[in-house]
Design a protein around this motif. Structure first.
Motif, mmCIF file in Angstrom:
data_model
loop_
_atom_site.group_PDB
_atom_site.id
_atom_site.type_symbol
_atom_site.label_atom_id
_atom_site.label_comp_id
_atom_site.label_asym_id
_atom_site.label_seq_id
_atom_site.Cartn_x
_atom_site.Cartn_y
_atom_site.Cartn_z
ATOM 1 N N ASP A 347 0.835 -1.203 0.000
ATOM 2 C CA ASP A 347 0.000 0.000 0.000
ATOM 3 C C ASP A 347 0.865 1.247 0.000
ATOM 4 O OD1 ASP A 347 -2.025 1.854 0.221
ATOM 5 O OD2 ASP A 347 -2.166 1.644 2.409
ATOM 6 N N ALA A 348 1.033 1.858 -1.166
ATOM 7 C CA ALA A 348 1.841 3.070 -1.283
ATOM 8 C C ALA A 348 1.109 4.298 -0.762
ATOM 9 C CB ALA A 348 2.266 3.285 -2.735
ATOM 10 N N PHE A 349 -0.184 4.172 -0.432
ATOM 11 C CA PHE A 349 -0.916 5.280 0.177
ATOM 12 C C PHE A 349 -0.637 5.369 1.681
ATOM 13 C CE2 PHE A 349 -3.095 4.457 -3.732
ATOM 14 C CZ PHE A 349 -3.555 5.685 -4.169
ATOM 15 N N GLY A 350 -0.064 4.307 2.247
ATOM 16 C CA GLY A 350 0.287 4.315 3.665
ATOM 17 C C GLY A 350 -0.894 4.234 4.600
ATOM 18 N N LEU A 502 -8.317 6.613 -0.438
ATOM 19 C CA LEU A 502 -8.159 5.214 -0.820
ATOM 20 C C LEU A 502 -9.483 4.462 -0.718
ATOM 21 C CD1 LEU A 502 -6.292 2.978 -1.764
ATOM 22 C CD2 LEU A 502 -5.728 2.499 0.629
ATOM 23 N N ALA A 503 -10.287 4.787 0.293
ATOM 24 C CA ALA A 503 -11.581 4.123 0.452
ATOM 25 C C ALA A 503 -12.472 4.347 -0.771
ATOM 26 C CB ALA A 503 -12.264 4.635 1.717
ATOM 27 N N LYS A 504 -12.463 5.566 -1.283
ATOM 28 C CA LYS A 504 -13.267 5.866 -2.469
ATOM 29 C C LYS A 504 -12.814 5.027 -3.662
ATOM 30 C CE LYS A 504 -14.568 10.636 -1.331
ATOM 31 N NZ LYS A 504 -14.403 12.071 -1.703
ATOM 32 N N LYS A 505 -11.521 4.831 -3.774
ATOM 33 C CA LYS A 505 -10.995 4.049 -4.886
ATOM 34 C C LYS A 505 -11.398 2.575 -4.742
ATOM 35 C CE LYS A 505 -7.162 7.246 -5.640
ATOM 36 N NZ LYS A 505 -7.674 7.793 -6.911
ATOM 37 N N PHE A 506 -11.381 2.071 -3.508
ATOM 38 C CA PHE A 506 -11.864 0.706 -3.265
ATOM 39 C C PHE A 506 -13.327 0.572 -3.669
ATOM 40 C CE2 PHE A 506 -8.120 -0.494 -0.873
ATOM 41 C CZ PHE A 506 -8.157 -1.876 -0.820
ATOM 42 N N GLU A 507 -14.134 1.525 -3.238
ATOM 43 C CA GLU A 507 -15.572 1.446 -3.501
ATOM 44 C C GLU A 507 -15.883 1.565 -4.991
ATOM 45 O OE1 GLU A 507 -17.252 4.426 -0.968
ATOM 46 O OE2 GLU A 507 -17.223 3.123 0.790
ATOM 47 N N PRO A 524 -14.400 -0.576 3.135
ATOM 48 C CA PRO A 524 -14.013 0.583 3.951
ATOM 49 C C PRO A 524 -15.213 1.325 4.513
ATOM 50 C CG PRO A 524 -13.613 0.985 1.622
ATOM 51 C CD PRO A 524 -13.940 -0.456 1.748
ATOM 52 N N ARG A 525 -14.990 1.968 5.663
ATOM 53 C CA ARG A 525 -16.073 2.666 6.353
ATOM 54 C C ARG A 525 -16.089 4.159 6.059
ATOM 55 N NH1 ARG A 525 -16.222 0.017 12.465
ATOM 56 N NH2 ARG A 525 -16.723 -2.117 11.809
ATOM 57 N N VAL A 526 -14.949 4.687 5.597
ATOM 58 C CA VAL A 526 -14.897 6.127 5.342
ATOM 59 C C VAL A 526 -14.736 6.366 3.851
ATOM 60 C CG1 VAL A 526 -13.991 6.770 7.592
ATOM 61 C CG2 VAL A 526 -12.407 6.141 5.796
ATOM 62 N N SER A 527 -15.618 7.130 3.283
ATOM 63 C CA SER A 527 -15.490 7.466 1.869
ATOM 64 C C SER A 527 -15.871 8.915 1.586
ATOM 65 C CB SER A 527 -16.366 6.528 1.021
ATOM 66 O OG SER A 527 -17.723 6.632 1.418
ATOM 67 N N ARG A 528 -16.245 9.634 2.599
ATOM 68 C CA ARG A 528 -16.622 11.033 2.389
ATOM 69 C C ARG A 528 -15.840 11.931 3.337
ATOM 70 N NH1 ARG A 528 -21.303 8.170 2.455
ATOM 71 N NH2 ARG A 528 -21.713 8.693 4.611
#
Length: 528
Positions: A347-350, A502-507, A524-528
């Motif tokens: 995970d390069a986003f850390g 990153l969560a948005k990209k997963f979703e 993921p639980r956070v996207s906003r």
């Protein structure tokens, strides 16, 4: 193609004075050197270069669409259809091309379990290609060669280039799989990995019908007989972490999980060797010797030693060697039902934690996602920021069937055998690529050991808020402050923003799957 024509083609490719069949390793090395195909490094490995094609060419890969494949294959961007009549015409041209050259034929197997193994024959115009497949596939005993009858034939013609307007390809390179004729036709590329991965695609097509779950993973086994699987895309540490001096290696890349347990598809390893060192990866370092093949590795002109840090040709430098060159390999490559399954992500986003225990639903979510990240500068067109890479089931380019086929098989086996599933971040911590630091291999090994031997399961776990993952508060030989990714960032608000990104990209990626709501909710639980 009629039976008579097929028999004629096969005879041209496998009989006559221009055909050299099942040569020994020294004979293949000698032929490759004499023909100027390769050179020898000081450690004895054969060194070959693949020109402009230094990796797989997914855009040039096709499956012949006919009655066998029309309703079974998951057609789309990955599995591109190819007309049968175009295949036959191209095959005829390739056979004429091969008939004028010395050919190197190898009779081999894919699949260590005799119940499921696939007899394979390679016909190659390069001696080093024949050595490559000999070391990577399963080598028959002398007594087995007389009865060997290929179920699939690979024809590798790197010097033959297609004409797209005539042949129906997209470029001069082609990798064509015909499941009716049972032929893999490869041309216009010297990159040897195409041969290996084409047969992996064949196994992924054939084995689900035989109640075997085909997997793009490495596998090893502990002193107590406990099997562990390591899924992960290139560069995530799959080969490195499975080649563990404390455990025995079943295989480093391709396996099946059947009714009796796990078995290796291959008889060798194909390890990335950029920055390889004796200190960090001693097993792989010492496995590279006479009989091994180094692909696109720069050799020091003065000493003849491989320079694994020099990536002037490509970052995708590779070493191919028989699995018995690994000191503690399991031969044949067969193990029991896994007790632990690990998903590796660089995970390069850390954002992802160094290790997390997954629920069955989370396991399905992350298996379908197949996440890692590409780094700026590693591919043309990448900007300064990390780019997420999602490869379905950690094997998207090699899955002829619909993703749900493989995902359902994983879920069934996890439930049936009660295996624990872990997500391991081998990427960045304390910040994204460029700001944070790469996870220490020493610490990652410690976490993996603790997960596999059961010590980590005894720790206290908490739920991190971004992805809802269960993370340990302590792990033997690992600083506690590393275990919670948010705590490792100096700027907590920056972490939160990165986690949302990153969560948005997963979703967005997961939206394409027809998954149960319980699996979708495990993301993921956070996207906003």
């Amino acid at each position: 193609m009629g039976a008579a024509t097929a028999a004629t083609y096969f005879r041209i490719l496998t009989e006559g004075p221009h055909v050299h069949r099942n040569l020994s390793t020294p004979q293949l090395v000698e032929a490759a050197l004499a023909r100027g195909e390769a050179s020898l490094a000081a450690n004895g490995a054969l060194v070959a270069y693949t020109g402009s094609r230094t990796g797989r060419s997914p855009r040039d890969k096709f499956i012949v669409e006919d009655e066998e494949t029309r309703t079974r294959v998951d057609w789309g961007k990955v599995n591109q259809p190819f007309p049968p009549e175009k295949f036959e015409a191209l095959l005829e041209r390739v056979v004429r091309h091969m008939a004028e050259r010395d050919l190197y034929v190898m009779d081999l197997f894919a699949g260590a379990d005799p119940t499921y193994r696939l007899p394979v024959t390679l016909v190659a115009e390069y001696a080093w290609h024949a050595l490559f497949v000999k070391q990577l596939f399963i080598r028959p005993e002398m007594s087995e060669l007389a009865s060997h009858a290929a179920e699939f034939t690979i024809i590798a013609a790197p010097e033959f280039e297609a004409v797209p307007e005539r042949d129906g390809t997209l470029s001069s390179t082609f990798i064509l799989s015909d499941f009716t004729r049972k032929i893999i036709l490869i041309g216009g590329t010297k990159y040897a990995g195409e041969m290996k991965k084409s047969i992996f695609g064949v196994m992924n097509y054939l084995l689900p019908e035989r109640d075997v779950f085909p997997m793009h993973c490495s596998a090893n086994i502990g002193p107590e007989g406990d099997t562990a699987l390591f899924f992960g895309l290139s560069g995530t540490g799959k080969t490195t972490l499975s080649a563990d001096p404390l455990r025995m290696l079943i295989g480093d890349d391709e396996h099946g999980w059947g009714p009796k347990g796990v078995f290796n598809f291959e008889g060798g390893c194909y390890a990335k060797c950029v920055d390889l060192s004796e200190e960090k990866e001693p097993q792989i370092f010492h496995a590279i010797r006479f009989g091994s093949v180094l692909e696109n590795v720069v050799i020091n002109a003065r000493t003849g030693e491989p320079d694994y840090s020099d990536i002037r040709h490509t970052e995708n430098t590779r070493a191919a060697y028989p699995i018995e060159f690994i000191e503690n390999a399991v031969i044949p490559g067969i193990g029991g039902h896994p007790k632990n399954v690990l998903f590796l992500a660089a995970d390069a986003f850390g954002v992802l934690p160094p290790i997390a225990r997954l629920t069955p639903e989370q396991a399905m979510y992350h298996f379908l996602s197949g996440y890692t990240a590409k780094l700026a500068g590693t591919e043309a067109g990448l900007g300064s920021e990390p780019v997420p890479e999602f490869s379905t089931c950690f094997a998207s380019p090699f899955l002829p069937l619909a993703p749900r086929v493989y995902a359902e098989m994983l879920g069934e086996r996890l439930r049936q055998h009660g295996a624990d599933c872990w997500l391991v971040n081998t990427g960045w911590t304390g910040g994204a690529f460029g700001a944070g630091r790469r996870m220490s291999l020493k610490h990652t090994r410690a976490m993996v050991h603790a997960a596999i031997d059961g010590r980590l399961a005894q720790a206290e776990f908490v739920t991190e808020p971004a992805f809802g993952l269960s993370i340990p508060t302590s792990c033997p030989d690992v600083p506690a402050e590393l275990l919670n990714p948010r705590n490792a960032w100096p700027d907590k608000h920056a972490y939160d923003a990165q986690a949302r990104l990153l969560a948005k990209k997963f979703e967005a990626n997961f939206a394409k799957f027809d998954a149960l709501e319980s699996i979708r909710a495990a993301g993921p639980r956070v996207s906003r």
